[in-house]
Design an enzyme around this catalytic site. Sequence first.
Site, short mmCIF file in Angstrom:
data_model
loop_
_atom_site.label_atom_id
_atom_site.label_comp_id
_atom_site.label_asym_id
_atom_site.label_seq_id
_atom_site.Cartn_x
_atom_site.Cartn_y
_atom_site.Cartn_z
N LYS A 114 0.86 -1.20 0.00
CA LYS A 114 0.00 0.00 0.00
C LYS A 114 0.88 1.23 0.00
CE LYS A 114 -4.43 1.11 0.19
NZ LYS A 114 -5.61 0.36 -0.27
P1 NAD Z 1 -13.07 7.90 -3.20
O1 NAD Z 1 -12.04 8.93 -2.98
O2 NAD Z 1 -13.59 7.68 -4.57
O3 NAD Z 1 -14.34 8.21 -2.26
C1 NAD Z 1 -14.24 8.43 -0.89
C2 NAD Z 1 -15.58 8.96 -0.41
O4 NAD Z 1 -15.55 9.06 1.02
C3 NAD Z 1 -15.93 10.37 -0.92
O5 NAD Z 1 -17.29 10.43 -1.20
C4 NAD Z 1 -15.59 11.26 0.26
O6 NAD Z 1 -16.36 12.44 0.29
C5 NAD Z 1 -16.00 10.34 1.41
N1 NAD Z 1 -15.40 10.69 2.68
C6 NAD Z 1 -14.14 11.15 2.93
N2 NAD Z 1 -13.98 11.38 4.24
C7 NAD Z 1 -15.18 11.07 4.83
C8 NAD Z 1 -15.66 11.09 6.15
N3 NAD Z 1 -14.89 11.50 7.15
N4 NAD Z 1 -16.93 10.69 6.36
C9 NAD Z 1 -17.71 10.26 5.35
N5 NAD Z 1 -17.31 10.23 4.07
C10 NAD Z 1 -16.07 10.63 3.83
O7 NAD Z 1 -12.47 6.57 -2.57
P2 NAD Z 1 -12.89 5.06 -2.86
O8 NAD Z 1 -11.96 4.52 -3.85
O9 NAD Z 1 -14.36 4.96 -3.06
O10 NAD Z 1 -12.49 4.40 -1.45
C11 NAD Z 1 -13.39 4.37 -0.35
C12 NAD Z 1 -13.00 3.23 0.56
O11 NAD Z 1 -13.03 2.03 -0.18
C13 NAD Z 1 -11.58 3.32 1.15
O12 NAD Z 1 -11.56 2.75 2.44
C14 NAD Z 1 -10.77 2.47 0.20
O13 NAD Z 1 -9.59 1.97 0.81
C15 NAD Z 1 -11.78 1.38 -0.07
N6 NAD Z 1 -11.50 0.62 -1.28
C16 NAD Z 1 -11.53 1.19 -2.51
C17 NAD Z 1 -11.24 0.41 -3.63
C18 NAD Z 1 -11.32 0.96 -5.02
O14 NAD Z 1 -11.09 0.18 -5.96
N7 NAD Z 1 -11.63 2.20 -5.23
C19 NAD Z 1 -10.91 -0.94 -3.47
C20 NAD Z 1 -10.90 -1.49 -2.20
C21 NAD Z 1 -11.20 -0.69 -1.11
#
Ligand code: NAD
Length: 424
Positions: A114
């Site tokens: 990561k």
């Molecule tokens: P992203 O940046 O597209 O979206 C993040 C979202 O969370 C946004 O809507 C943001 O406004 C919101 N956010 C930020 N801080 C916040 C808070 N304090 N309270 C509520 N909402 C908040 O990111 P993503 O890729 O969707 O990732 C989100 C989660 O999913 C993370 O934990 C990431 O590690 C996990 N994840 C993502 C992927 C992927 O392929 N994108 C894969 C596995 C896990």
Amino acid sequence: MVTAEKTKEKGKTNIWHVAQQQLDIVAEKMNLDRGIHEILRQPKREFTVNFPVKMRDGSIKVFTGYRVHHNLTRGPGKGGIRYHPEVTLDEVKALAMWMTWKCAVVGIPYGGAKGGVVCNPKEMTLGELEALTRRFASELILIIGPEKDIPAPDVYTNPQVMAWIMDTFSMNKGYSVAGVVTGKPLQIGGSEGRNEATARGCVYVIEEAANHLGIDMRGATVAIQGYGNAGSIAAKLLAEAGCKIIAVSDSRGGIHNPKGMDPNDIIAHKQKSGSVVGFHGSKEISNEEILEIPCDILVPAALENVITEKNAGKIKARIIAEAANGPTTPEADDILFKNKIMVLPDILANAGGVTVSYFEWVQDLQSLFWKEKEVNAKLKEIMIDSFHSVLKISQKHKENMRTAAYMLAVGRVAEAIKLRGIYP
Ligand code: NAD
């Protein structure tokens, strides 16, 4: 052994300690070899770099970035890169460890890695973001590559950021290396279905869980914390499966409408106004309240440590599907298990992203690209098989789904370490 008290520093939960604690719990239950447990408790490699970026106003700003390789026994490192003002080395270490387990749960041949950069992309221009990304990628050249470690998007990084990393790596090598990152745009070696993969995989396991618990997806109510890549696409796919999206949130707050909301209209509203807040017909709620709303399915899809011993007892959902990494603390897990809430743990529920990243890497290495139908069918098979493997262990050992997923993952990694032996 990490205790619950140790996971707290200045009242804040340290997720690296949570990650170690989760491993300790499972190691004891599995009677894991002590030496192998010790290997797995620490990352193999931690890379920290302080690097300068020339900002738009001509000033020089120094940023700190991290890349951690937790364990590479089963294959090259795999894991996203996060841009966030609160990134810490401990956070990146935890996320890297979770990647090791995630890849093992779904049986793809990668180790866990990561990365992260301490920055606030919301306050940076596109040019500054590109400069930051290219310089960070140059610093990472020592340790990344298609055979070594393959980054991907995470919070506040996206296909464009991956394109800059791919280009920077390729420029330094002197030829195009598509397989150095995944989550790239389609035009430069990305995979069909990658953008939706995390959410799609999450929805496949939600459907299996709902079926197992006798919950009808048609009309099932859903609350989603976080409305980015994972959260907003999960909302769309769940709505397509017949669910009612009654609450969603982003960093600025949440919205609630028990009658249900159209996820596409919310996306359009967020695109216009910058947030889900203020969506027509909805009541404003906080990011804490959204977790406690009466619903069938709760999808944490933002950041870690949001479900703790303080609020776990107030959660009313029947299924919690962890699209986010690390949203639930071990103490909260115990409460949820007692309350018969099925938690689909992050290392299973959001493994769709890394699974299609694996497909993307395979396609890049072969320069042979698949149709979206093929990608989704292969993803579905892996997610459903993994869900049932975890469920079987959970039923056999009377453990919650997280412990069961860990038993499967840690067992697979331990077996690989034993087979390879300790060098020299
Ligand atoms: P992203 O940046 O597209 O979206 C993040 C979202 O969370 C946004 O809507 C943001 O406004 C919101 N956010 C930020 N801080 C916040 C808070 N304090 N309270 C509520 N909402 C908040 O990111 P993503 O890729 O969707 O990732 C989100 C989660 O999913 C993370 O934990 C990431 O590690 C996990 N994840 C993502 C992927 C992927 O392929 N994108 C894969 C596995 C896990």
